[in-house]
Design a protein around this motif. Structure first.
Motif, PDB file in Angstrom:
ATOM      1  N   MET A 202       0.534  -1.211  -0.027  1.00 56.82           N
ATOM      2  CA  MET A 202       0.040  -0.035  -0.291  1.00 56.82           C
ATOM      3  C   MET A 202       1.035   1.045   0.288  1.00 56.82           C
ATOM      4  N   THR A 203       0.888   1.695  -1.278  1.00 56.27           N
ATOM      5  CA  THR A 203       1.649   2.917  -0.353  1.00 56.27           C
ATOM      6  C   THR A 203       0.795   4.826  -0.811  1.00 56.27           C
ATOM      7  N   ALA A 204       0.372   5.557  -0.416  1.00 50.61           N
ATOM      8  CA  ALA A 204      -0.085   7.255  -0.682  1.00 50.61           C
ATOM      9  C   ALA A 204       0.848   8.103  -1.830  1.00 50.61           C
ATOM     10  N   PHE A 205      -0.336   8.439  -2.083  1.00 51.66           N
ATOM     11  CA  PHE A 205       0.465   9.697  -2.740  1.00 51.66           C
ATOM     12  C   PHE A 205       0.207  11.493  -2.177  1.00 51.66           C
ATOM     13  N   ILE A 206       0.907  12.391  -2.786  1.00 50.06           N
ATOM     14  CA  ILE A 206       0.648  13.730  -2.282  1.00 50.06           C
ATOM     15  C   ILE A 206      -0.748  14.618  -3.126  1.00 50.06           C
ATOM     16  N   SER A 207      -1.770  14.654  -2.632  1.00 53.20           N
ATOM     17  CA  SER A 207      -2.394  15.275  -3.114  1.00 53.20           C
ATOM     18  C   SER A 207      -2.174  16.737  -3.295  1.00 53.20           C
ATOM     19  N   HIS A 208      -2.119  17.199  -2.668  1.00 46.75           N
ATOM     20  CA  HIS A 208      -1.803  18.437  -2.523  1.00 46.75           C
ATOM     21  C   HIS A 208      -0.949  19.300  -1.648  1.00 46.75           C
ATOM     22  N   THR A 209      -0.387  20.288  -1.900  1.00 47.80           N
ATOM     23  CA  THR A 209       0.668  21.155  -1.006  1.00 47.80           C
ATOM     24  C   THR A 209      -0.035  22.231  -0.317  1.00 47.80           C
ATOM     25  N   THR A 210       0.002  22.392   1.086  1.00 47.21           N
ATOM     26  CA  THR A 210      -0.814  23.374   1.495  1.00 47.21           C
ATOM     27  C   THR A 210       0.112  24.628   2.133  1.00 47.21           C
TER      28      THR A 210
ATOM     29  N   ARG B 133      -1.922  17.508 -12.086  1.00 51.90           N
ATOM     30  CA  ARG B 133      -1.368  16.526 -12.203  1.00 51.90           C
ATOM     31  C   ARG B 133      -1.084  17.384 -10.182  1.00 51.90           C
ATOM     32  N   HIS B 134      -1.064  18.627 -10.675  1.00 52.36           N
ATOM     33  CA  HIS B 134      -0.167  19.512  -9.231  1.00 52.36           C
ATOM     34  C   HIS B 134      -1.029  19.959  -8.579  1.00 52.36           C
ATOM     35  N   ARG B 135      -1.194  20.281  -7.472  1.00 51.56           N
ATOM     36  CA  ARG B 135      -2.293  21.449  -6.390  1.00 51.56           C
ATOM     37  C   ARG B 135      -1.807  22.346  -5.257  1.00 51.56           C
ATOM     38  N   LEU B 136      -2.172  23.313  -5.770  1.00 54.47           N
ATOM     39  CA  LEU B 136      -1.583  23.985  -4.296  1.00 54.47           C
ATOM     40  C   LEU B 136      -2.636  24.519  -3.235  1.00 54.47           C
ATOM     41  N   LEU B 137      -2.961  24.597  -2.262  1.00 52.18           N
ATOM     42  CA  LEU B 137      -3.760  25.170  -1.654  1.00 52.18           C
ATOM     43  C   LEU B 137      -3.617  26.556  -0.401  1.00 52.18           C
ATOM     44  N   PHE B 138      -4.390  26.990  -0.907  1.00 53.85           N
ATOM     45  CA  PHE B 138      -3.413  28.746   0.842  1.00 53.85           C
ATOM     46  C   PHE B 138      -4.577  28.201   1.273  1.00 53.85           C
ATOM     47  N   ILE B 139      -4.336  28.506   2.588  1.00 51.57           N
ATOM     48  CA  ILE B 139      -5.374  28.521   3.300  1.00 51.57           C
ATOM     49  C   ILE B 139      -5.184  29.699   5.139  1.00 51.57           C
ATOM     50  N   GLU B 140      -5.752  30.598   5.054  1.00 51.72           N
ATOM     51  CA  GLU B 140      -5.545  31.661   6.207  1.00 51.72           C
ATOM     52  C   GLU B 140      -5.646  30.857   7.192  1.00 51.72           C
ATOM     53  N   VAL B 141      -4.208  31.567   8.116  1.00 51.31           N
ATOM     54  CA  VAL B 141      -3.951  31.197   9.648  1.00 51.31           C
ATOM     55  C   VAL B 141      -3.527  32.785   9.648  1.00 51.31           C
ATOM     56  N   PRO B 142      -3.914  32.883  11.408  1.00 55.60           N
ATOM     57  CA  PRO B 142      -3.434  33.919  11.739  1.00 55.60           C
ATOM     58  C   PRO B 142      -2.189  34.424  11.860  1.00 55.60           C
ATOM     59  N   ASP B 143      -1.032  33.916  12.124  1.00 56.66           N
ATOM     60  CA  ASP B 143       0.235  34.048  12.512  1.00 56.66           C
ATOM     61  C   ASP B 143       0.936  34.892  10.757  1.00 56.66           C
ATOM     62  N   ALA B 144       1.750  35.287  10.741  1.00 58.32           N
ATOM     63  CA  ALA B 144       3.027  35.189  10.265  1.00 58.32           C
ATOM     64  C   ALA B 144       4.001  34.360  10.241  1.00 58.32           C
TER      65      ALA B 144
END
Length: 130
Positions: free
Chosen positions: A1-9, A51-62
């Motif tokens: 069994m293996t995994a793959f990277i769904s996206h980079t956050t 084939r590649h996805r980037l997800l940007f998520i807001e966080v409160p800290d710089a």
């Protein structure tokens, strides 16, 4: 069994602005069924082949310290110097110059929120140096 990277956050102070900036840098697209809009706390962009996805998520800290992971970008058309000029024009800042006299090396840049990434020589430049 293996995994793959769904996206980079990427943690972001402004997910929308970061997704737009990186979309311009990488020539990525957004999902027309779920477009990124100002105020969205999660914004995804995709490579044109999906084939590649980037997800940007807001966080409160710089960003606090040096990235533990970063992108190494290789120009697809022009050489490193042309791409470097384009990225600086888009708003990147130069952090360090690791270019070597023989043309090797790279340049360390930061995106508008301070996340480091590197610009390498193009494949054509690598072939020409052999």
């Amino acid at each position: 069994m293996t995994a793959f990277i769904s996206h980079t956050t990427v943690d972001s102070l402004d997910a929308y602005a970061q997704s737009r900036w990186w979309q311009n840098v990488l020539d990525y697209v957004e999902d027309p069924e779920d477009p990124n809009l100002p105020g969205h706390v999660e914004c995804m962009i995709f490579s044109r082949d999906g084939r590649h996805r980037l997800l940007f998520i807001e966080v409160p800290d710089a960003k606090q310290i040096k990235n533990r992971i970063h992108f190494d970008l290789r120009p697809t058309e022009d050489g490193r110097e042309t791409e470097l000029a384009r990225l600086l024009e888009l708003g990147a800042t130069q952090v360090a110059d690791r270019r070597k006299p023989d043309g090797g090396g790279w340049v360390v840049l930061a995106d508008p929120e301070g996340n480091e990434f590197c610009i390498l020589r193009s494949e054509a430049e690598l072939r020409a140096a052999q």
